[in-house]
Design a protein around this motif. Sequence first.
Motif, PDB file in Angstrom:
ATOM      1  N   THR A  37      31.833  99.924 -38.762  1.00  0.00           N
ATOM      2  CA  THR A  37      32.762 100.967 -39.185  1.00  0.00           C
ATOM      3  C   THR A  37      32.380 101.557 -40.534  1.00  0.00           C
ATOM      4  O   THR A  37      32.771 102.687 -40.857  1.00  0.00           O
ATOM      5  N   VAL A  38      31.621 100.820 -41.334  1.00  0.00           N
ATOM      6  CA  VAL A  38      31.192 101.321 -42.649  1.00  0.00           C
ATOM      7  C   VAL A  38      29.675 101.448 -42.745  1.00  0.00           C
ATOM      8  O   VAL A  38      29.160 102.112 -43.648  1.00  0.00           O
ATOM      9  N   PHE A  39      28.955 100.825 -41.824  1.00  0.00           N
ATOM     10  CA  PHE A  39      27.490 100.923 -41.781  1.00  0.00           C
ATOM     11  C   PHE A  39      27.075 101.055 -40.320  1.00  0.00           C
ATOM     12  O   PHE A  39      26.621 100.110 -39.699  1.00  0.00           O
ATOM     13  N   PRO A  40      27.275 102.253 -39.757  1.00  0.00           N
ATOM     14  CA  PRO A  40      27.035 102.461 -38.318  1.00  0.00           C
ATOM     15  C   PRO A  40      25.565 102.304 -37.948  1.00  0.00           C
ATOM     16  O   PRO A  40      24.675 102.347 -38.795  1.00  0.00           O
ATOM     17  N   GLN A  41      25.324 102.168 -36.658  1.00  0.00           N
ATOM     18  CA  GLN A  41      23.966 101.926 -36.175  1.00  0.00           C
ATOM     19  C   GLN A  41      23.005 103.057 -36.527  1.00  0.00           C
ATOM     20  O   GLN A  41      21.823 102.819 -36.762  1.00  0.00           O
ATOM     21  N   LYS A  42      23.485 104.297 -36.574  1.00  0.00           N
ATOM     22  CA  LYS A  42      22.591 105.404 -36.933  1.00  0.00           C
ATOM     23  C   LYS A  42      22.087 105.258 -38.370  1.00  0.00           C
ATOM     24  O   LYS A  42      20.918 105.581 -38.667  1.00  0.00           O
ATOM     25  N   ASP A  43      22.946 104.764 -39.271  1.00  0.00           N
ATOM     26  CA  ASP A  43      22.519 104.519 -40.645  1.00  0.00           C
ATOM     27  C   ASP A  43      21.562 103.334 -40.707  1.00  0.00           C
ATOM     28  O   ASP A  43      20.543 103.366 -41.409  1.00  0.00           O
ATOM     29  N   ALA A  44      21.896 102.279 -39.963  1.00  0.00           N
ATOM     30  CA  ALA A  44      21.037 101.093 -39.939  1.00  0.00           C
ATOM     31  C   ALA A  44      19.653 101.451 -39.394  1.00  0.00           C
ATOM     32  O   ALA A  44      18.625 100.973 -39.894  1.00  0.00           O
ATOM     33  N   LYS A  45      19.623 102.303 -38.383  1.00  0.00           N
ATOM     34  CA  LYS A  45      18.347 102.725 -37.787  1.00  0.00           C
ATOM     35  C   LYS A  45      17.500 103.471 -38.804  1.00  0.00           C
ATOM     36  O   LYS A  45      16.275 103.247 -38.902  1.00  0.00           O
ATOM     37  N   LEU A  46      18.123 104.355 -39.582  1.00  0.00           N
ATOM     38  CA  LEU A  46      17.391 105.111 -40.599  1.00  0.00           C
ATOM     39  C   LEU A  46      16.817 104.175 -41.662  1.00  0.00           C
ATOM     40  O   LEU A  46      15.657 104.324 -42.074  1.00  0.00           O
ATOM     41  N   VAL A  47      17.617 103.208 -42.102  1.00  0.00           N
ATOM     42  CA  VAL A  47      17.135 102.243 -43.100  1.00  0.00           C
ATOM     43  C   VAL A  47      15.953 101.451 -42.539  1.00  0.00           C
ATOM     44  O   VAL A  47      14.929 101.267 -43.217  1.00  0.00           O
ATOM     45  N   LYS A  48      16.073 100.999 -41.309  1.00  0.00           N
ATOM     46  CA  LYS A  48      14.983 100.235 -40.687  1.00  0.00           C
ATOM     47  C   LYS A  48      13.717 101.076 -40.574  1.00  0.00           C
ATOM     48  O   LYS A  48      12.603 100.574 -40.828  1.00  0.00           O
ATOM     49  N   GLU A  49      13.861 102.332 -40.206  1.00  0.00           N
ATOM     50  CA  GLU A  49      12.699 103.206 -40.080  1.00  0.00           C
ATOM     51  C   GLU A  49      11.988 103.373 -41.416  1.00  0.00           C
ATOM     52  O   GLU A  49      10.751 103.346 -41.497  1.00  0.00           O
ATOM     53  N   LYS A  50      12.765 103.547 -42.490  1.00  0.00           N
ATOM     54  CA  LYS A  50      12.171 103.693 -43.815  1.00  0.00           C
ATOM     55  C   LYS A  50      11.453 102.412 -44.232  1.00  0.00           C
ATOM     56  O   LYS A  50      10.324 102.450 -44.740  1.00  0.00           O
ATOM     57  N   LEU A  51      12.099 101.277 -44.022  1.00  0.00           N
ATOM     58  CA  LEU A  51      11.488 100.009 -44.398  1.00  0.00           C
ATOM     59  C   LEU A  51      10.221  99.754 -43.585  1.00  0.00           C
ATOM     60  O   LEU A  51       9.222  99.246 -44.105  1.00  0.00           O
ATOM     61  N   SER A  52      10.250 100.100 -42.320  1.00  0.00           N
ATOM     62  CA  SER A  52       9.088  99.890 -41.452  1.00  0.00           C
ATOM     63  C   SER A  52       7.893 100.722 -41.909  1.00  0.00           C
ATOM     64  O   SER A  52       6.732 100.341 -41.682  1.00  0.00           O
ATOM     65  N   LYS A  53       8.156 101.863 -42.562  1.00  0.00           N
ATOM     66  CA  LYS A  53       7.094 102.713 -43.095  1.00  0.00           C
ATOM     67  C   LYS A  53       6.702 102.327 -44.525  1.00  0.00           C
ATOM     68  O   LYS A  53       5.838 102.969 -45.118  1.00  0.00           O
ATOM     69  N   GLY A  54       7.358 101.295 -45.060  1.00  0.00           N
ATOM     70  CA  GLY A  54       7.086 100.894 -46.435  1.00  0.00           C
ATOM     71  C   GLY A  54       7.793 101.752 -47.457  1.00  0.00           C
ATOM     72  O   GLY A  54       7.477 101.705 -48.653  1.00  0.00           O
ATOM     73  N   LYS A  75      26.986 102.904 -48.379  1.00  0.00           N
ATOM     74  CA  LYS A  75      26.583 102.438 -49.717  1.00  0.00           C
ATOM     75  C   LYS A  75      25.554 101.313 -49.561  1.00  0.00           C
ATOM     76  O   LYS A  75      25.883 100.125 -49.617  1.00  0.00           O
ATOM     77  N   VAL A  76      24.293 101.706 -49.367  1.00  0.00           N
ATOM     78  CA  VAL A  76      23.229 100.749 -49.089  1.00  0.00           C
ATOM     79  C   VAL A  76      21.988 101.076 -49.908  1.00  0.00           C
ATOM     80  O   VAL A  76      21.624 102.248 -50.071  1.00  0.00           O
ATOM     81  N   ILE A  77      21.334 100.033 -50.411  1.00  0.00           N
ATOM     82  CA  ILE A  77      20.001 100.154 -50.994  1.00  0.00           C
ATOM     83  C   ILE A  77      19.141  99.075 -50.360  1.00  0.00           C
ATOM     84  O   ILE A  77      19.609  97.974 -50.080  1.00  0.00           O
ATOM     85  N   ALA A  78      17.878  99.383 -50.099  1.00  0.00           N
ATOM     86  CA  ALA A  78      17.000  98.419 -49.440  1.00  0.00           C
ATOM     87  C   ALA A  78      15.548  98.747 -49.751  1.00  0.00           C
ATOM     88  O   ALA A  78      15.192  99.905 -49.978  1.00  0.00           O
ATOM     89  N   THR A  79      14.702  97.722 -49.746  1.00  0.00           N
ATOM     90  CA  THR A  79      13.284  97.929 -49.991  1.00  0.00           C
ATOM     91  C   THR A  79      12.484  96.733 -49.511  1.00  0.00           C
ATOM     92  O   THR A  79      13.020  95.636 -49.343  1.00  0.00           O
ATOM     93  N   ARG A  80      11.206  96.971 -49.286  1.00  0.00           N
ATOM     94  CA  ARG A  80      10.250  95.892 -49.081  1.00  0.00           C
ATOM     95  C   ARG A  80       9.467  95.735 -50.376  1.00  0.00           C
ATOM     96  O   ARG A  80       9.558  96.573 -51.279  1.00  0.00           O
ATOM     97  N   PRO A  81       8.676  94.669 -50.541  1.00  0.00           N
ATOM     98  CA  PRO A  81       7.870  94.524 -51.758  1.00  0.00           C
ATOM     99  C   PRO A  81       6.927  95.712 -51.936  1.00  0.00           C
ATOM    100  O   PRO A  81       6.511  96.339 -50.965  1.00  0.00           O
ATOM    101  N   ASP A  82       6.590  96.015 -53.172  1.00  0.00           N
ATOM    102  CA  ASP A  82       5.659  97.094 -53.472  1.00  0.00           C
ATOM    103  C   ASP A  82       4.238  96.593 -53.236  1.00  0.00           C
ATOM    104  O   ASP A  82       3.772  95.674 -53.924  1.00  0.00           O
ATOM    105  N   SER A  83       3.547  97.175 -52.276  1.00  0.00           N
ATOM    106  CA  SER A  83       2.213  96.689 -51.903  1.00  0.00           C
ATOM    107  C   SER A  83       1.167  96.949 -52.991  1.00  0.00           C
ATOM    108  O   SER A  83       0.143  96.263 -53.037  1.00  0.00           O
ATOM    109  N   LYS A  84       1.428  97.925 -53.868  1.00  0.00           N
ATOM    110  CA  LYS A  84       0.457  98.246 -54.917  1.00  0.00           C
ATOM    111  C   LYS A  84       0.666  97.405 -56.167  1.00  0.00           C
ATOM    112  O   LYS A  84      -0.279  96.832 -56.714  1.00  0.00           O
TER     113      LYS A  84
END
Length: 231
Positions: free
Chosen positions: A71-88, A98-107
């Motif tokens: 109800t506050v973090f719908p699947q469409k938002d979760a999908k967008l976050v996952k797509e961004k993380l999957s691309k680094g 209200k979400v922030i997320a990241t993977r480690p910085d590869s550089k």
Amino acid sequence: MVPLRGLIFLCLLHLCVQGIQGVNTAVLAKMMQYFYDNVQPKTQSQTDAQYAIAIGVPPDQCTKEGSDIQTVFPQKDAKLVKEKLSKGEKCFLCTSSKVIATRPDSKTKEHSEHILLYPPLKSPMDELLKKTDKDSCVVFFNSPCVKTCIQSEDNILAGLSNWINQRKEGINAFIFQEIWQKDKKKDLQEEFLKINAVVPLYRCKKTSNGMACRKCVENNIMDPFCLPEKK
């Protein structure tokens, strides 16, 4: 960095005054399962990639068993976050949630939890907190790696203190799932107590009965659930 099989960066009375209400671990388990199913990015070999995430939600989302994170973090938002993380890529309030997320910085090799918490007062977490009500629940999910996260000059304790100092009246939780493979033979109790002294520490992990979550410390006593299994 060990893969994480779940997530939230991210949300956790010792050195700081904590919120009156505590987190319902049954509700937390449902939330963590949702993140695992809908946000967890994969590596090229399809193993779980390491990442960190933090979210601000209404207090009921952390306390009432009938709550639904969608109800506050719908699947469409979760999908967008996952797509961004999957691309680094990073997600710093990249959705209406209200979400922030990241993977480690590869550089730079900067760890994901450090990216979200630093620099204090100007971090992605600070931007999240500006948009989060004081009585809300803030959850941070990551997998602590003791050597870097607690013992090194790049440790996250100052970042955690900055978070809690702005939210002394709210509900907060720091959650991890996996233990870094190089730490599995170490005595982690002292280091985990340092985290819990700043923000309440929880562990959520997959079991044969599904996702299970527990508060790691009560009356300064560590729950073995949160420590490496003894061989």
